[in-house]
Design a protein around this motif. Structure first.
Motif, mmCIF file in Angstrom:
data_model
loop_
_atom_site.group_PDB
_atom_site.id
_atom_site.type_symbol
_atom_site.label_atom_id
_atom_site.label_comp_id
_atom_site.label_asym_id
_atom_site.label_seq_id
_atom_site.Cartn_x
_atom_site.Cartn_y
_atom_site.Cartn_z
ATOM 1 N N VAL A 63 -56.014 38.305 4.291
ATOM 2 C CA VAL A 63 -54.591 38.163 4.593
ATOM 3 C C VAL A 63 -53.812 37.841 3.330
ATOM 4 O O VAL A 63 -54.169 36.916 2.592
ATOM 5 C CB VAL A 63 -54.359 37.055 5.648
ATOM 6 C CG1 VAL A 63 -52.861 36.842 5.880
ATOM 7 C CG2 VAL A 63 -55.055 37.412 6.960
ATOM 8 N N LYS A 64 -52.754 38.598 3.073
ATOM 9 C CA LYS A 64 -51.829 38.263 1.991
ATOM 10 C C LYS A 64 -50.857 37.228 2.550
ATOM 11 O O LYS A 64 -50.088 37.508 3.471
ATOM 12 C CB LYS A 64 -51.065 39.496 1.523
ATOM 13 C CG LYS A 64 -50.018 39.198 0.460
ATOM 14 C CD LYS A 64 -49.214 40.442 0.129
ATOM 15 C CE LYS A 64 -48.117 40.122 -0.871
ATOM 16 N NZ LYS A 64 -47.053 39.254 -0.312
ATOM 17 N N ALA A 65 -50.916 36.027 1.998
ATOM 18 C CA ALA A 65 -50.122 34.924 2.525
ATOM 19 C C ALA A 65 -48.799 34.778 1.792
ATOM 20 O O ALA A 65 -48.690 35.037 0.591
ATOM 21 C CB ALA A 65 -50.911 33.624 2.433
ATOM 22 N N ILE A 66 -47.797 34.336 2.548
ATOM 23 C CA ILE A 66 -46.478 34.085 1.982
ATOM 24 C C ILE A 66 -46.465 32.735 1.275
ATOM 25 O O ILE A 66 -45.893 32.576 0.198
ATOM 26 C CB ILE A 66 -45.414 34.108 3.093
ATOM 27 C CG1 ILE A 66 -45.417 35.474 3.790
ATOM 28 C CG2 ILE A 66 -44.032 33.771 2.538
ATOM 29 C CD1 ILE A 66 -44.627 35.507 5.075
ATOM 30 N N ASP A 67 -47.103 31.725 1.902
ATOM 31 C CA ASP A 67 -47.149 30.384 1.346
ATOM 32 C C ASP A 67 -48.377 29.659 1.901
ATOM 33 O O ASP A 67 -49.159 30.231 2.661
ATOM 34 C CB ASP A 67 -45.865 29.603 1.653
ATOM 35 C CG ASP A 67 -45.518 29.611 3.147
ATOM 36 O OD1 ASP A 67 -46.447 29.668 3.983
ATOM 37 O OD2 ASP A 67 -44.322 29.564 3.484
ATOM 38 N N GLU A 68 -48.561 28.402 1.526
ATOM 39 C CA GLU A 68 -49.731 27.642 1.954
ATOM 40 C C GLU A 68 -49.761 27.446 3.473
ATOM 41 O O GLU A 68 -50.839 27.436 4.077
ATOM 42 C CB GLU A 68 -49.764 26.284 1.247
ATOM 43 C CG GLU A 68 -50.059 26.359 -0.245
ATOM 44 C CD GLU A 68 -51.494 26.788 -0.547
ATOM 45 O OE1 GLU A 68 -52.312 26.824 0.387
ATOM 46 O OE2 GLU A 68 -51.775 27.083 -1.718
#
Length: 218
Positions: A99-104
């Protein structure tokens, strides 16, 4: 799809499309999925298969047989869609979900829903950029668990002509050369008797501190 490894990329923005095209170049078969019909039509013939549907739709994922893929990369900008896709892939037995995450916060939720790996494209690119600025020999940089890293560097001039065992990098710096690219040949777990040649590309694993000490001295 044939006997080649099969990957699905959900979301064909810059990151997703780059990942999909790289996988194709490496010989894999890739299914690209995006809601933008114009985008998917433009990629016909570039990727093995491209379809357009709402990735939050379980029926669409079932129709493409998402559970049969070796891995799924979820590269969606929309938080809800990304998390829903992660959950649906997990429920359908996908064993490798990146998964490419936006933030933590996004990363933590994705892990709880079944993501096996989370990437932060902007953060990771920043680290690679900094590594290239700090190290004149650095070619690439991979962040593993904790403080363990893999760095790809051009062999330092002072090591050229020395064998792997003579350089004694494991004892001196607590790092391990796991592969060497010499011209067109790549040697995995190279022989201790191998002598470094000018232009060799070394793949070294170690902690941030041990790699920094190695870089400082060479």
């Amino acid at each position: 799809m044939g006997s080649r490894k099969q990957f699905a990329v959900l979301g064909l923005g810059r990151f997703g499309l780059s990942a999909a095209r790289t996988l194709e170049e490496m010989g894999a078969e890739v299914l690209g999925v995006d809601m933008d019909v114009n985008l998917t039509e433009s990629l016909t013939g570039i990727l093995s298969q491209v379809v357009s549907f709402d990735i939050r739709d379980a029926r669409g994922l079932d129709q493409v047989g998402i559970g049969n893929f070796d891995a799924v990369i979820i590269a969606l900008k929309n938080l809800e869609a990304s998390l829903m896709a992660t959950m649906l892939c997990k429920e359908r037995g996908v064993t490798e979900i990146v998964v490419k995450a936006i933030d933590e916060r996004h990363a933590e939720m994705a892990r709880r829903l079944g993501a096996t790996q989370v990437v932060f494209s902007e953060r990771d690119m920043a680290r690679r950029t900094v590594m290239h600025l700090v190290s004149k020999n650095a070619v690439d940089y991979i962040d593993l668990a904790g403080s363990v890293k893999i760095i790809s560097i051009i062999v330092p001039e002072s090591l050229v002509g020395k064998s792997l065992i003579e350089s004694d990098l494991r004892r001196l710096y607590n790092i391990v050369v796991i592969a060497i690219r010499h011209g067109a040949e790549t040697m995995v777990t190279p022989s201790p008797s191998y002598c470094f040649a000018e232009g060799d590309n070394l793949f070294i694993i170690g902690t941030e501190q041990s790699l920094a000490e190695f870089e400082r001295d060479f």
